[in-house]
Design an enzyme around this catalytic site. Structure first.
Site, short mmCIF file in Angstrom:
data_model
loop_
_atom_site.label_atom_id
_atom_site.label_comp_id
_atom_site.label_asym_id
_atom_site.label_seq_id
_atom_site.Cartn_x
_atom_site.Cartn_y
_atom_site.Cartn_z
N HIS A 164 0.50 -1.31 -0.06
CA HIS A 164 -0.10 0.10 0.31
C HIS A 164 0.71 1.19 0.31
CE1 HIS A 164 0.61 0.16 4.25
NE2 HIS A 164 0.45 -0.37 5.00
N CYS A 195 3.13 -4.66 6.85
CA CYS A 195 2.17 -4.61 5.60
C CYS A 195 3.98 -4.19 4.66
CB CYS A 195 1.35 -3.57 5.37
SG CYS A 195 -0.22 -3.87 5.82
#
Length: 307
Positions: free
Chosen positions: A134, A150
């Protein structure tokens, strides 16, 4: 975005044995029996030449498409080694402007630490909502070990990547000193390949195949299951060895998937190795004549195989 528990280690010999057994089993069941569910078959029929590799050792992300490395980007990964899980995963969720629920920050807000693009990964039972590639709200963090698990990218970079990544694209996360190309090759990705729609011409009748043909180093590979079916042949797996018995006309060939040897009428014949492409077994077109005695005419301009 945290990984619970630890990943156990298995001895190399056991892994190798299990892996080879799985290769034979998966190739046979997926390619030849047609036993997959409708959903799985639909996903498999959408063949992809895309691959994403995240190398935690260098904090770089490589995007492969059409058999070549398109771009490499800097990324941020987990604060500790175990936070960003390693393995082979899939992109299963694509979201624009995902809210940051933990602190009730709306999607698209400049303060949102997820940025405005989210490529969710299927990891350890999670389905795209826990681990992701992301954007970010702190560009200076990229290249560092700062996340809770992440993979963060510069916002401009994720904007470039997001529209190019289809659902179910494979993502390999590793920690390696090898090059992106070497990691991809070791994982079975066919570098320098081209996939294209192909057609068989049998007794003057053109028949388009559902699976694409593969071109690699000027050599053509064809989907074995469809080719055998179109030629009125049969396939079965030899008990105990994992080898395939391929019968076309009066000729029976025994071949282990991914090997460069076949047995024809009891004699070993050297051939180009067969290939596994997205779970399908591909045979070198040039092997049809020495193995099955089939005359083959290849038209590169039309993408047709005349038999």
């Amino acid at each position: 975005m945290s990984l619970q528990g630890t990943v156990g280690r298995t001895k190399a010999y056991s892994l190798r044995s299990i892996a080879m057994s799985l290769v034979f089993l998966l190739l046979f069941t997926a390619c030849f029996t047609g036993a997959a569910s409708a959903g799985a078959a639909s996903a498999a029929s959408k063949m992809s030449t895309d691959l994403i590799i995240v190398n935690k050792k260098t904090n770089k992300l490589g995007f492969f498409s059409g058999g070549k490395l398109e771009k490499v980007f800097p990324v941020a990964t987990g604060k500790t080694k175990n936070l960003t899980p390693e393995g082979t995963f899939r992109v299963v969720l694509k979201v624009k402007n995902r809210p940051y629920y933990k602190e009730h920050i709306p999607g698209g807000d400049p303060a949102n630490p997820l940025g405005d693009r989210w490529l969710g990964l299927e990891v350890n039972g999670t389905y795209g909502t826990t681990y992701a590639i992301h954007g970010n709200n702190n560009e200076s963090s990229i290249g560092k070990y700062v996340s809770a698990g992440c993979i963060r990218m510069h916002n401009d970079d994720i904007h470039w990547l997001y529209p190019r990544v289809a659902k179910f694209t494979t993502v390999i996360i590793t920690s390696s000193s090898r090059s992106m190309e070497n990691i991809a090759s070791k994982a079975g990705y066919l570098l320098g390949t081209k996939l294209f729609a192909g057609t068989f011409v049998i007794n003057g009748e053109a028949v388009a195949v559902k699976s694409p043909f593969v071109e690699e180093n000027s050599r053509i590979y064809i989907p074995l299951r469809e080719a055998v079916s179109l030629l009125g042949g049969s396939l079965r797996q030899e008990a105990g060895t994992g080898a395939l018995m391929i019968t076309i006309g009066g000729q029976t060939v025994i071949h282990k998937p991914l090997s460069s040897i076949a047995t024809v009428n009891g004699k070993e014949v050297i051939m180009l190795a067969s290939r596994n492409v997205d779970g399908r077994l591909y045979f070198p077109l040039g092997s049809l004549t020495p193995l099955f005695g089939l005359p083959v005419v290849w038209d590169a301009k039309k993408g047709t195989v005349e038999l």
